[in-house]
Design an enzyme around this catalytic site. Structure first.
Site, mmCIF file in Angstrom:
data_model
loop_
_atom_site.group_PDB
_atom_site.id
_atom_site.type_symbol
_atom_site.label_atom_id
_atom_site.label_comp_id
_atom_site.label_asym_id
_atom_site.label_seq_id
_atom_site.Cartn_x
_atom_site.Cartn_y
_atom_site.Cartn_z
ATOM 1 N N ARG A 27 -12.203 27.650 7.464
ATOM 2 C CA ARG A 27 -12.326 28.849 8.310
ATOM 3 C C ARG A 27 -11.041 29.674 8.320
ATOM 4 N NH1 ARG A 27 -15.586 24.991 10.418
ATOM 5 N NH2 ARG A 27 -13.783 23.976 11.335
ATOM 6 N N GLU A 46 -7.526 10.827 13.383
ATOM 7 C CA GLU A 46 -7.773 9.802 14.404
ATOM 8 C C GLU A 46 -8.242 8.498 13.730
ATOM 9 O OE1 GLU A 46 -10.334 11.277 17.403
ATOM 10 O OE2 GLU A 46 -10.058 9.514 18.704
HETATM 11 P P1 AMP Z 1 -6.067 19.188 13.715
HETATM 12 O O1 AMP Z 1 -5.496 18.854 12.372
HETATM 13 O O2 AMP Z 1 -6.389 17.968 14.533
HETATM 14 O O3 AMP Z 1 -5.221 20.185 14.465
HETATM 15 O O4 AMP Z 1 -7.487 19.854 13.468
HETATM 16 C C1 AMP Z 1 -7.595 21.184 13.140
HETATM 17 C C2 AMP Z 1 -8.630 21.402 12.091
HETATM 18 O O5 AMP Z 1 -9.843 20.734 12.402
HETATM 19 C C3 AMP Z 1 -8.976 22.876 12.003
HETATM 20 O O6 AMP Z 1 -9.060 23.219 10.606
HETATM 21 C C4 AMP Z 1 -10.291 23.023 12.717
HETATM 22 O O7 AMP Z 1 -11.164 23.853 11.991
HETATM 23 C C5 AMP Z 1 -10.872 21.625 12.824
HETATM 24 N N1 AMP Z 1 -11.224 21.220 14.212
HETATM 25 C C6 AMP Z 1 -10.700 20.165 14.888
HETATM 26 N N2 AMP Z 1 -11.251 20.040 16.109
HETATM 27 C C7 AMP Z 1 -12.129 21.061 16.235
HETATM 28 C C8 AMP Z 1 -13.001 21.509 17.296
HETATM 29 N N3 AMP Z 1 -13.074 20.868 18.479
HETATM 30 N N4 AMP Z 1 -13.755 22.611 17.095
HETATM 31 C C9 AMP Z 1 -13.679 23.277 15.901
HETATM 32 N N5 AMP Z 1 -12.897 22.911 14.870
HETATM 33 C C10 AMP Z 1 -12.118 21.810 15.017
#
Ligand code: AMP
Length: 190
Positions: free
Chosen positions: A73, A110
């Site tokens: 995205r 995770e």
């Molecule tokens: P992180 O690496 O944990 O910060 O996760 C971010 C990535 O995971 C981004 O590319 C988001 O598109 C996706 N993502 C993680 N959690 C969500 C959520 N609750 N809703 C939408 N996209 C998420």
């Protein structure tokens, strides 16, 4: 005469105008996850314009050389913002998608791990880069993207996303690691 309704966000309230139009999908893709779906912002021409303009306004004087977007995205918003700023765009992709010589960075999820990659010639030493994704949760993805750009000699001027999930601590982690961060709105809960 057709009744044409003119509605626009109150000045100073752009963040909640956009936030109110993000769709929350409970238990997707896994039970317990509240998925923050930004596709309604892209689908409506008015919110798409407001969204893009928030980023263009913020970065138009930032003397950037390049915009990098994170799979998948981050590509949508990142490419439009790059175009509007008269800059080029480079993708940071999940492992195995880029055809040319790549640099890779693995990071912890995770459960398990993930790897992102960038083309080895995606940026030049000293390039001032804006790094864009749709959302920051644990911050792992953006941190890995930043490392890739820095390994190529880029200077990540700021990380930017539409949504922050502050309870997951990613935005704090990124800021503590010295990355300036801009997010349009936040949501509590996962
Ligand atoms: P992180 O690496 O944990 O910060 O996760 C971010 C990535 O995971 C981004 O590319 C988001 O598109 C996706 N993502 C993680 N959690 C969500 C959520 N609750 N809703 C939408 N996209 C998420």
């Amino acid at each position: 005469m057709t009744d044409i309704k003119i509605d626009s966000p109150e000045l100073g309230d752009v963040s909640s105008y956009l936030r109110d139009r993000i769709r929350t999908v409970p238990d997707w893709p896994l039970p317990g996850v509240q998925f923050r779906d930004i596709t309604p912002l892209l689908q409506d021409p008015k919110t798409l314009r407001v969204l893009v303009d928030v980023f263009v306004h913020r970065y138009m004087d930032a003397r950037l050389d390049l915009v990098a977007g994170i799979d998948a995205r981050g590509f949508i918003l990142g490419a439009i913002v790059a175009y509007e700023l008269n800059l080029g765009f480079v993708p940071i992709r999940k492992k195995g998608k880029l055809p040319y010589q790549t640099v890779a960075e693995e990071y912890e999820l995770e459960y398990g791990s993930a790897t992102v990659e960038i083309h080895a010639d995606a940026c030049k030493r000293g390039d001032r880069v804006l790094l864009i994704d749709d959302l920051i949760a644990t911050g792992g993805t953006m941190m890995a993207g930043r490392k890739l750009l820095e390994r190529l000699g880029g200077v990540v001027v700021e990380g930017a996303a539409i949504v922050d999930l502050p309870e997951l601590g990613g935005s704090r982690l990124l800021r503590d690691a010295g990355l300036p961060l801009f997010t349009v709105c936040g949501f509590d809960g996962h």
